[in-house]
Design an enzyme around this catalytic site. Structure first.
Site, PDB file in Angstrom:
ATOM      1  N   LYS A 186       8.536   4.026 -12.288  1.00 19.06           N
ATOM      2  CA  LYS A 186       8.988   4.239 -10.909  1.00 19.06           C
ATOM      3  C   LYS A 186      10.488   3.938 -10.870  1.00 19.06           C
ATOM      4  CE  LYS A 186       6.988   3.179  -6.397  1.00 19.06           C
ATOM      5  NZ  LYS A 186       6.243   2.127  -5.687  1.00 19.06           N
TER       6      LYS A 186
HETATM    7  C1  E4P Z   1       5.293   3.230  -2.533  1.00 20.58           C
HETATM    8  O1  E4P Z   1       5.165   3.479  -3.711  1.00 20.58           O
HETATM    9  C2  E4P Z   1       5.694   1.914  -2.007  1.00 20.58           C
HETATM   10  O2  E4P Z   1       5.209   0.910  -2.855  1.00 20.58           O
HETATM   11  C3  E4P Z   1       5.143   1.609  -0.650  1.00 20.58           C
HETATM   12  O3  E4P Z   1       4.363   2.663  -0.149  1.00 20.58           O
HETATM   13  C4  E4P Z   1       6.122   1.012   0.309  1.00 20.58           C
HETATM   14  O4  E4P Z   1       5.489   0.777   1.529  1.00 20.58           O
HETATM   15  P1  E4P Z   1       6.083  -0.178   2.671  1.00 20.58           P
HETATM   16  O5  E4P Z   1       7.143   0.592   3.403  1.00 20.58           O
HETATM   17  O6  E4P Z   1       4.912  -0.485   3.544  1.00 20.58           O
HETATM   18  O7  E4P Z   1       6.649  -1.382   1.965  1.00 20.58           O
END
Ligand code: E4P
Length: 217
Positions: free
Chosen positions: A85
Site C-alpha cells: 500500500k
Molecule cells: C483504506 O484502506 C483505509 O485503511 C481506510 O479505509 C481509512 O478509513 P478511515 O477514513 O475511516 O480512517
C-alpha cells in the site's frame, strides 16, 4: 463487488473469514497502531488466517521511492498475498512503477480525485483506494468520486481495481456497488450492520413461535 475488511484486529478477521465471503484485508498505520502489536507479527497472523484471500494490504511509510522499495522487501516475503500500500505522491508513483515491473501488486491509498486514480493506474497500480468517508467529512461527495473513477477506468479500458475505502456505513457500500466499485474495504462494525435487518429478526422470531405452536398440538 468484493468484500475486504479494513482492520488490523485479527479476531475481527477470523470472524469475517468464517462467514465465507472475504476477498481481502486492508491495514493502515493507524489501524496497526491501534492493535498495539508489532507490524510484521500482525501481518504474519493475518496471512495465516486469511490464506485464501486475493490480497492483504500492508502500507509502507517512507517518503521516498527508494525507502518504500526497501520497506516492501521483507513484507512481500511474508506471503504472495501481500499487496504493498503506497501513498499517492510522486515518490509513491515511482515506487508503484518499480513494483509493477517486479510483479509486486500495489494499492495506491489516499486517493481523493479521479486524476490521482488515473495517474496511479497508469503507473501500474493493481488497486486504487478512494477515501469516500473522508471526502464526505469535508462536504464533498465521496460516492461521486468512486463513480467518476469507475467511468474513467471503463472509458479507457483500465483494469486497475477500485477499492471504495473510508467506508462509514452500509449505504456507502450499496452506493459504491451501484456506481461500479470493484471492492469495498469495510470496518467490522459496518459488515455486521449490513447483515442486520429488523424484518429478518422479526421473521425469525415469528417462524420460531409458529413452529413451536404447531409442534405443541
Ligand atoms: C483504506 O484502506 C483505509 O485503511 C481506510 O479505509 C481509512 O478509513 P478511515 O477514513 O475511516 O480512517
Amino acid at each position: 463487488m468484493k468484500f475486504f475488511i479494513d482492520t488490523a484486529d485479527v479476531e475481527e478477521i477470523k470472524k469475517v473469514h468464517s462467514w465465507g465471503l472475504l476477498s481481502g484485508v486492508t491495514t493502515n498505520p493507524s489501524l496497526i497502531a491501534k492493535s498495539g502489536r508489532e507490524f510484521t507479527d500482525v501481518l504474519n497472523e493475518i496471512c495465516d488466517i486469511a490464506s485464501d484471500v486475493e490480497s492483504i494490504s500492508a502500507e509502507v511509510m517512507s517518503d521516498d521511492a527508494e525507502g518504500m522499495i526497501k520497506e516492501a522487501e521483507p513484507l512481500v516475503k511474508i506471503s504472495d498475498k501481500i499487496t504493498i500500500k503506497v501513498p499517492m505522491t510522486i515518490e509513491g508513483l515511482k515506487a508503484v512503477s518499480h513494483f509493477a515491473q517486479h510483479g509486486i501488486r500495489t494499492n495506491v491509498t489516499l486517493i481523493f480525485s479521479a486524476n490521482q486514480a488515473l495517474m496511479a493506474a497508469r503507473a501500474g497500480a493493481s488497486y486504487v483506494s478512494p477515501f469516500l468517508g473522508r471526502l464526505d467529512d469535508i462536504s464533498h461527495d465521496g460516492v461521486e468520486l468512486v463513480a467518476q473513477i469507475a467511468r474513467v477506468f471503463d472509458l479507457h479500458g483500465i483494469d486497475t481495481q477500485i477499492i471504495a475505502a473510508s467506508v462509514r456505513h452500509p449505504l456507502h457500500f450499496t452506493q459504491s456497488a451501484e456506481v461500479g466499485a470493484d471492492i469495498a474495504t469495510l470496518p467490522y462494525k459496518v459488515m455486521e450492520q449490513m447483515i442486520k435487518h429488523p424484518l429478518t429478526d422479526q421473521g425469525i422470531t415469528k417462524f420460531k413461535e409458529d413452529w413451536s405452536k404447531a409442534n405443541q398440538r
